[in-house]
Design a protein around this motif. Sequence first.
Motif, PDB file in Angstrom:
ATOM      1  N   MET A  75       0.794  -1.247   0.019  1.00  0.00           N
ATOM      2  CA  MET A  75      -0.219   0.105  -0.151  1.00  0.00           C
ATOM      3  C   MET A  75       0.879   1.181  -0.151  1.00  0.00           C
ATOM      4  O   MET A  75       0.443   2.285  -0.560  1.00  0.00           O
ATOM      5  N   GLU A  76       2.156   1.378   0.542  1.00  0.00           N
ATOM      6  CA  GLU A  76       2.932   2.342   0.593  1.00  0.00           C
ATOM      7  C   GLU A  76       3.320   2.603  -0.619  1.00  0.00           C
ATOM      8  O   GLU A  76       3.647   3.475  -1.135  1.00  0.00           O
ATOM      9  N   ASP A  77       3.807   1.612  -1.425  1.00  0.00           N
ATOM     10  CA  ASP A  77       4.015   1.678  -2.745  1.00  0.00           C
ATOM     11  C   ASP A  77       3.133   2.087  -3.804  1.00  0.00           C
ATOM     12  O   ASP A  77       3.477   3.165  -4.573  1.00  0.00           O
ATOM     13  N   LEU A  78       1.933   1.611  -3.493  1.00  0.00           N
ATOM     14  CA  LEU A  78       0.850   2.157  -4.524  1.00  0.00           C
ATOM     15  C   LEU A  78       0.370   3.382  -4.073  1.00  0.00           C
ATOM     16  O   LEU A  78      -0.529   4.048  -4.936  1.00  0.00           O
ATOM     17  N   ARG A  79       0.549   3.968  -2.633  1.00  0.00           N
ATOM     18  CA  ARG A  79      -0.127   5.109  -2.245  1.00  0.00           C
ATOM     19  C   ARG A  79       0.111   6.401  -3.234  1.00  0.00           C
ATOM     20  O   ARG A  79      -1.005   6.975  -3.531  1.00  0.00           O
TER      21      ARG A  79
END
Length: 538
Positions: A75-79
């Motif tokens: 999720m951090e990467d996609l945020r």
Amino acid sequence: MINRAPLRFSGKVAGRFAAPVVLLLLSALFAAWPPLRWGLVATLPLLALALWDFFQHRHTLRRNYPLVARIRWLMEDLRPYARAYVVEGDLEGRPFNHDERALVYARSKGELDSHPFGTELDVYSDEYEWLGHSIVPNEQAPADWRIDVGSSQCSRPYSASLLNISAMSFGSLSANAVLALNKGAAAGGFYHDTGEGGISRYHREHGGDLVWEIGSGYFGCRDAQGRFDPARFADNAQADQVKMVEIKLSQGAKPGHGGVLPGAKVTAEIAEARGVTPGKDCISPAAHATFSTPVELLEWAAQLRDLSGGKPIGLKLCVGKPHEVFALAKAMRETGIRVDYIIVDGGEGGTGAAPVEMSNRVGMPLREGLILMRNALVGCDLKDEVRLAAAGKIHSGAGMAMSFGLGADWCNAARSFMFALGCVQSMRCHDDTCPTGITTQDATRQRGLVVDDKAERVTRFHRHTLHALRELVVSMGLDNPWQIEPCNISERQNSARSDSIDQIYQFLERGQLLADPGSTQYAREWAYARTDSFARAL
């Protein structure tokens, strides 16, 4: 006392280990029932990963929540992408919002750039500003303008476009990005600033006009010890393709900050452009070694002008301490030496990588910096000879018009031209994983950037943006953008009050600092300025 009771699998504990338990049960089922044994191909690697997470000691969340904790990383990467494409409104993104990027994309592709149904801006917010139009538009305004750069001490002045590519080095940009930018500049008749990384083979290939930027590392004109080498400078500066030379004192995104390009990233091509040894750390000191006082800086600029064969020599800086700006102006008056131009880079300018404190809290924003520099030149009666340029988030004709109204003679842009190349603001400039092949040295990623196609987009963006500037000049009833004055720009103070810029900021009269500095808001800083040092006078 330490509780040594055995672990009790309460509901909470079971929840923490739900993923590995489910994987274990599925693996057992797949192993026991032959028709489903293909499922082991998926479950066993995941189970192994969950067990690894459980027994490793470096990450608490992975240890406490095996496998499931990795969803947080995903999720951090996609945020950033989810925020940009799903969550954000059209006017909310930073550094550039969706509408700003969409405008550049449309103009670079030659698509319709009109906006339907009226402005989406809140015209009563304290961020709103506007240009004053005329009841009598001037449809006879010229179709194009250029600006001659070169003081009376310059024997080879340059006729510059009003919008040019700001400094971005090869190394920070990929080879294909440099090729496309320079080919687009050659086709559109505007210049391409090399950045401080030297003149690479890719800058030379298409023959577009170059402004050679020289930073504290003296790349392309240094000796083996990293000192300035006059002979090497002359070899490069006298090339026909090099039209002007720019001394970089600082840049908006990280003013006063040096840098190190690790040896592992110093490829043979980068080393060739910079004049350094491949595989060895490449250091850009925070300060120049060739000068330490305002007078020494001007004397060096005069030397560079002679070595270049009389080409314009300028300075680029993000304004920091006002007295240092006045020290430069005083030194020009005292010595009689003139630089040919000064580029003000705003604190909102971009970079491939910078300490967050530098980007967020150091350096004067473009508006204040441009006004200060304009007042220094006008107040010291230098503006007729020393041209002034603006750089920092310029992306539209309106942004250019605002800068002209504050004293600029032309504008430079960097990230806007990156958008023209296809940049999607993925914020991956610093880790060599740029998805569009612009800010990476990864050949597989660069492959996606087709030079001929992107060069045309660069040229179109430049042409359409200058056309938009002309439309604004016409609507204001003027003959050229240099006639835009501070009184033509208004800014809202709050929802109930607005004023023209000249009522908010002080704009000096010609020679006012020389005749009566005490009448200006700069009296204290003027008194601090000295020509024998950049330190404050006591």
